[in-house]
Design an enzyme around this catalytic site. Structure first.
Site, PDB file in Angstrom:
ATOM      1  CG  HIS A 195      -1.905  -1.111   1.252  1.00 19.42           C
ATOM      2  ND1 HIS A 195      -3.276  -0.912   1.265  1.00 19.42           N
ATOM      3  CD2 HIS A 195      -1.738  -2.456   1.256  1.00 19.42           C
ATOM      4  CE1 HIS A 195      -3.899  -2.078   1.290  1.00 19.42           C
ATOM      5  NE2 HIS A 195      -2.985  -3.027   1.286  1.00 19.42           N
ATOM      6  CG  ASP A 221      -4.953   1.769   2.122  1.00 13.57           C
ATOM      7  OD1 ASP A 221      -4.070   1.499   1.300  1.00 13.57           O
ATOM      8  OD2 ASP A 221      -5.799   0.931   2.518  1.00 13.57           O
ATOM      9  CD  GLN A 261       7.989  -8.005  -7.703  1.00  9.91           C
ATOM     10  OE1 GLN A 261       8.165  -8.964  -6.962  1.00  9.91           O
ATOM     11  NE2 GLN A 261       6.800  -7.471  -7.899  1.00  9.91           N
ATOM     12  CD1 TRP A 293      -3.312  -3.051  -9.033  1.00 10.22           C
ATOM     13  CD2 TRP A 293      -3.529  -4.765 -10.441  1.00 10.22           C
ATOM     14  NE1 TRP A 293      -3.441  -2.536 -10.306  1.00 10.22           N
ATOM     15  CE2 TRP A 293      -3.581  -3.574 -11.185  1.00 10.22           C
ATOM     16  CE3 TRP A 293      -3.640  -5.986 -11.118  1.00 10.22           C
ATOM     17  CZ2 TRP A 293      -3.747  -3.555 -12.575  1.00 10.22           C
ATOM     18  CZ3 TRP A 293      -3.796  -5.972 -12.506  1.00 10.22           C
ATOM     19  CH2 TRP A 293      -3.854  -4.763 -13.211  1.00 10.22           C
ATOM     20  CB  SER A 349       3.438  -8.682  -8.033  1.00 11.84           C
ATOM     21  OG  SER A 349       4.144  -8.505  -6.827  1.00 11.84           O
ATOM     22  CB  ALA A 401      -6.072 -10.530  -1.256  1.00 14.82           C
TER      23      ALA A 401
END
Length: 490
Positions: A20, A127, A356, A374, A376, A394
């Site tokens: 997040h 958030d 990543q 999402w 990734s 999730a």
């Protein structure tokens, strides 16, 4: 003599969790690149993650400084069951502790109000799980925008599941059902839904509490000014339209936000401190041929059982492909250490946080074995990498359908059970899925479609692209929300 125009000021308040915080940092950078005054609110132990990422030179269009406001996290005697010194969601390995952490975040409301009183911003971006933010924004008479670390497709699937409850038409957990009224034919199994979604009568107290949070988040989202998605229109045009026109929510797709990090240093500094040196990582990748390396990572929240680690190792070895495999620092197994020695040179194992985006964006990467989170997934698509989908929990199973059935840029490994623990997939299925995306005609077709997604993603964030225009439109709308505030764009 007229007063000097006031610059638009937006405050960002992310949930204290890697998946997040990282995209919100990128979103703040994007707003700053449009000369918007930006402030990010966080707690002491999370502040270094923000400042590290913000200290890199990531945009060429602005030198705007992003302000970081640090507020205290509740002490252990105030926050039920939260150990002293833990302020991040991914530090917990049980649903009960994660729920307690979310409950503790509600104690941050007063501190947030003090920040808004101090800065008097024009908008609060918070958030989706920080549900109190809508009331806080209303108190200060400013719009609250919801940040959803998801995409339009998964939100449309969720909406259809809740409204029509098609899972009630099947008699067993492993029987497929059609999700109605979507632009594509999308099917799921009941076992791929969270217990709180299935309406199981035997749902435990923790899942019941999670359901209450989920409902509250949906309610506050519907009362908010609108939603910011880390996505881009060309990726899911029918679902962006469905979300706005059928569900009826205001939304702006301004991603892929990771693409604001153009230099290698900026890509490397995203998130926590990496457990591998940037140059060591790049040198290893540079020694490999284009499209020859498989990257395996299950994100920051999923847990992998020891037996599954061993199956993955056997599947990787049998696939005969070079690989980078990211393990959490807590995932230890004697057989994996033996495996690591045996495949030295052919495989690189990173224990802990990995850079990543830096890895995915390297020409040597030919496939991504992903849990379908999402962030990734979008990072993989933005880098043109075909995927082996391995959803865990999730909304991962929804996103798998987007990748394998709608975009056709990946193949599934065969996961069927919604569960935070990664387990149950045999090495033969892992080997076969990897080879399908790495070797042969089907692999070339998958790579070609993934490459088209990469090209569309890059165009979306450039000047005149769909995401650039959505962000510009949002900024203009926020600027005119209060007639007393005028914002002059460049």
């Amino acid at each position: 003599m007229s007063a000097e125009p006031k610059r638009l000021h937006v405050v960002f308040f992310p949930l204290m969790a890697a998946g997040h915080m990282i995209p919100i940092i990128d979103i703040a950078k994007l707003f700053a690149s449009h000369h918007v005054k930006t402030t990010i609110v966080t707690t002491p132990l999370n502040a270094p993650t923000l400042t590290k990422a913000l200290n890199t030179t990531t945009t060429t269009t602005t030198t705007t400084t992003i302000n970081v406001e640090v507020i205290p996290f509740p002490h252990s005697n105030e926050a039920d069951g939260i150990p002293q010194g833990i302020e991040n969601f991914h530090k917990f390995n049980s649903n009960a502790m994660a729920f307690n952490f979310l409950k503790a975040t509600t104690l941050l409301q007063q501190s947030l109000e003090q920040i808004l009183e101090k800065h008097k911003p024009d908008c609060l971006v918070a958030d989706v799980l920080l549900t109190f933010a809508t009331d806080v924004a209303a108190k200060f008479n400013i719009p609250r925008l919801v940040f959803l670390p998801a995409n339009c497709f998964s939100q449309c699937v969720t909406h259809s599941l809740i409204k029509y409850q098609p899972f009630k038409t099947v008699s067993s957990d492993n029987e497929e059902f059609l999700i109605p009224h979507l632009p594509h034919e999308v099917k799921l199994m009941k076992s791929q839904l969270p217990k709180m979604m299935r309406g199981d009568l035997d749902m435990d107290i923790v899942n019941t509490k999670w359901m209450e949070i989920f409902v509250q988040a949906m309610e506050t989202e519907s009362k908010s000014y609108g939603v910011i998605f880390n996505s881009f229109y060309e990726l899911e045009p029918q679902y962006a339209d469905y979300y706005r026109n059928v569900i009826g929510r205001k939304a702006w797709s301004i991603g892929p936000v990771s693409l604001c990090n153009r230099e290698n240093e900026a890509k490397f500094q995203r998130g926590e401190d990496s457990c591998i040196d940037e140059h060591e990582c790049l040198n290893w990748l540079n020694s490999k041929n284009p499209n020859s390396v498989v990257y395996i990572c299950f994100g920051s929240l999923a847990q992998v059982s020891n037996s599954q680690l061993e199956e993955i190792a056997m599947g990787l070895e049998a696939s005969e492909q070079d690989f980078i495999w990211v393990l959490s620092s807590s995932e230890k197994d004697d057989k994996i250490e033996e495996f690591e020695k045996r495949v030295q040179g052919k495989g690189l194992i990173i224990r802990g946080w990995a850079p990543q985006v830096l890895i995915l964006d390297h020409q040597a990467i030919g496939a991504f074995v992903t849990h379908c989170g999402w962030n990734s997934t979008l990072e993989g698509l933005s880098c043109g990498v075909p995927m082996v989908t391995w959803p865990v929990f999730a909304e991962h199973f929804y996103i798998e359908k987007l990748v394998t059935q709608v975009l056709e840029t990946g193949v599934g490994v065969g996961a069927k059970e919604w569960n935070r623990m990664v387990e149950g997939i045999k090495w033969e299925h892992i080997r076969d899925a990897i080879r399908k995306v790495m070797v042969g005609e089907e692999a070339l077709e998958l790579r070609s479609k993934a490459k088209k997604m990469k090209d569309l993603a890059r165009k979306a964030v450039e000047v005149g692209g769909s995401s650039y225009c959505d962000l510009s439109s949002l900024i203009q709308e926020l600027s005119s929300y209060n007639n007393a505030t005028t914002y002059v764009r460049d």
